[in-house]
Design an enzyme around this catalytic site. Sequence first.
Site, mmCIF file in Angstrom:
data_model
loop_
_atom_site.group_PDB
_atom_site.id
_atom_site.type_symbol
_atom_site.label_atom_id
_atom_site.label_comp_id
_atom_site.label_asym_id
_atom_site.label_seq_id
_atom_site.Cartn_x
_atom_site.Cartn_y
_atom_site.Cartn_z
ATOM 1 N N ASN A 165 -1.939 0.150 6.713
ATOM 2 C CA ASN A 165 -1.442 -0.835 7.295
ATOM 3 C C ASN A 165 -0.559 -1.637 6.287
ATOM 4 O O ASN A 165 -0.429 -3.034 6.340
ATOM 5 C CB ASN A 165 -2.677 -1.872 7.907
ATOM 6 C CG ASN A 165 -3.667 -2.130 6.745
ATOM 7 O OD1 ASN A 165 -3.463 -1.867 5.884
ATOM 8 N ND2 ASN A 165 -4.929 -2.806 7.359
ATOM 9 N N LYS A 223 0.924 -1.196 0.030
ATOM 10 C CA LYS A 223 0.053 -0.009 -0.040
ATOM 11 C C LYS A 223 0.779 1.405 -0.071
ATOM 12 O O LYS A 223 2.098 1.224 0.297
ATOM 13 C CB LYS A 223 -1.002 0.043 1.258
ATOM 14 C CG LYS A 223 -2.020 -1.220 1.174
ATOM 15 C CD LYS A 223 -2.723 -1.219 2.342
ATOM 16 C CE LYS A 223 -4.013 -2.068 2.177
ATOM 17 N NZ LYS A 223 -5.037 -2.047 3.552
ATOM 18 N N GLU A 243 -9.657 -11.128 -7.522
ATOM 19 C CA GLU A 243 -8.749 -10.026 -7.432
ATOM 20 C C GLU A 243 -7.558 -9.967 -8.182
ATOM 21 O O GLU A 243 -7.192 -8.936 -8.755
ATOM 22 C CB GLU A 243 -8.187 -9.868 -5.940
ATOM 23 C CG GLU A 243 -9.394 -9.543 -4.813
ATOM 24 C CD GLU A 243 -9.070 -9.454 -3.440
ATOM 25 O OE1 GLU A 243 -9.746 -9.188 -2.881
ATOM 26 O OE2 GLU A 243 -7.875 -9.771 -3.460
ATOM 27 N N HIS A 258 -2.347 -5.183 1.579
ATOM 28 C CA HIS A 258 -3.629 -5.936 1.393
ATOM 29 C C HIS A 258 -3.231 -7.500 0.934
ATOM 30 O O HIS A 258 -2.211 -7.825 0.379
ATOM 31 C CB HIS A 258 -4.336 -5.349 0.063
ATOM 32 C CG HIS A 258 -5.633 -6.339 -0.313
ATOM 33 N ND1 HIS A 258 -6.683 -6.011 0.419
ATOM 34 C CD2 HIS A 258 -5.471 -7.242 -1.310
ATOM 35 C CE1 HIS A 258 -7.465 -7.230 -0.329
ATOM 36 N NE2 HIS A 258 -6.965 -7.566 -1.037
ATOM 37 N N TYR A 309 -12.588 -2.029 -3.697
ATOM 38 C CA TYR A 309 -13.043 -2.081 -2.383
ATOM 39 C C TYR A 309 -14.393 -1.930 -2.342
ATOM 40 O O TYR A 309 -14.949 -1.782 -1.196
ATOM 41 C CB TYR A 309 -12.492 -1.095 -1.570
ATOM 42 C CG TYR A 309 -10.721 -1.550 -1.077
ATOM 43 C CD1 TYR A 309 -10.685 -2.567 -0.022
ATOM 44 C CD2 TYR A 309 -9.853 -0.813 -1.454
ATOM 45 C CE1 TYR A 309 -9.406 -2.841 0.441
ATOM 46 C CE2 TYR A 309 -8.468 -1.391 -0.950
ATOM 47 C CZ TYR A 309 -8.465 -2.246 -0.095
ATOM 48 O OH TYR A 309 -7.312 -2.696 0.419
HETATM 49 P P1 IDP Z 1 -7.932 -6.845 5.762
HETATM 50 O O1 IDP Z 1 -7.341 -5.806 5.050
HETATM 51 O O2 IDP Z 1 -7.190 -7.145 6.864
HETATM 52 O O3 IDP Z 1 -8.784 -7.815 5.052
HETATM 53 P P2 IDP Z 1 -10.718 -5.449 5.814
HETATM 54 O O4 IDP Z 1 -11.646 -5.354 6.968
HETATM 55 O O5 IDP Z 1 -10.751 -6.053 4.610
HETATM 56 O O6 IDP Z 1 -9.183 -5.777 6.450
HETATM 57 O O7 IDP Z 1 -10.470 -3.747 5.477
HETATM 58 C C1 IDP Z 1 -9.910 -3.397 4.262
HETATM 59 C C2 IDP Z 1 -8.947 -2.173 4.495
HETATM 60 O O8 IDP Z 1 -9.730 -1.154 5.115
HETATM 61 C C3 IDP Z 1 -8.016 -2.494 5.665
HETATM 62 O O9 IDP Z 1 -6.728 -3.036 5.147
HETATM 63 C C4 IDP Z 1 -7.528 -0.907 6.197
HETATM 64 O O10 IDP Z 1 -6.811 -0.359 5.133
HETATM 65 C C5 IDP Z 1 -9.244 -0.392 6.045
HETATM 66 N N1 IDP Z 1 -9.786 -0.450 7.192
HETATM 67 C C6 IDP Z 1 -10.437 -1.508 7.875
HETATM 68 N N2 IDP Z 1 -10.915 -1.311 9.139
HETATM 69 C C7 IDP Z 1 -10.732 -0.094 9.167
HETATM 70 C C8 IDP Z 1 -11.161 1.045 10.251
HETATM 71 O O11 IDP Z 1 -11.869 0.750 11.172
HETATM 72 N N3 IDP Z 1 -10.738 2.217 9.955
HETATM 73 C C9 IDP Z 1 -10.193 2.640 8.878
HETATM 74 N N4 IDP Z 1 -9.483 1.808 8.058
HETATM 75 C C10 IDP Z 1 -10.081 0.523 8.046
HETATM 76 MG MG MG Z 2 -10.068 -7.589 3.470
#
Ligand code: IDP
Ligand code: MG
Length: 140
Positions: free
Chosen positions: A114, A11, A128, A117, A51
């Site tokens: 974070n 990312k 994807e 992905h 997304y």
């Molecule tokens: P993942 O990447 O661990 O699969 P997902 O729930 O699919 O997590 O969420 C996709 C992305 O959305 C996350 O990697 C993060 O960048 C963002 N995200 C998820 N939850 C939050 C939140 O509570 N606040 C802000 N961004 C979030």
């Molecule tokens: Mg996810």
Amino acid sequence: MTVELTFSIIKPDATRRNLTGAVNQKLEAAGLRIVAQKRAHLTEAQAKAFYGVHAARPFYADLVKFMTSGPVVLQVLEGENAVLKNREVMGATNPANAEPGTIRKEFAESIEANSVHGSDSLENAKTEIAFFFAETEIVG
Ligand code: IDP
Ligand code: MG
């Protein structure tokens, strides 16, 4: 023995800090092979579509903004149980909850920024991968 393909994105927070190699080292050390890789700057339309499953979530607009804020590295990873293995080496979504040694624990800036992905199922991995790569670009 099940050899799978999964989809990964390094990312913008990680590319900005020049961590592509550091992330790739973690992936390879976990036994994942990078069988396709390209750098891209996602358009708003691409990020929104990718997304789309999160469209109703409160963080969706911010997430799209973040994912288009700089270059990303799109990857296809190959390995035994690659989908689960990649989720393990990534660590929990919120770096505060991620296990020591995981990519997110070591590199993530926040729950949003974070660093990586990774597909969460084999079915989503296929969708994807097809979203970003032609079959001819994947060299196993
Ligand atoms: P993942 O990447 O661990 O699969 P997902 O729930 O699919 O997590 O969420 C996709 C992305 O959305 C996350 O990697 C993060 O960048 C963002 N995200 C998820 N939850 C939050 C939140 O509570 N606040 C802000 N961004 C979030
Ligand atoms: Mg996810």
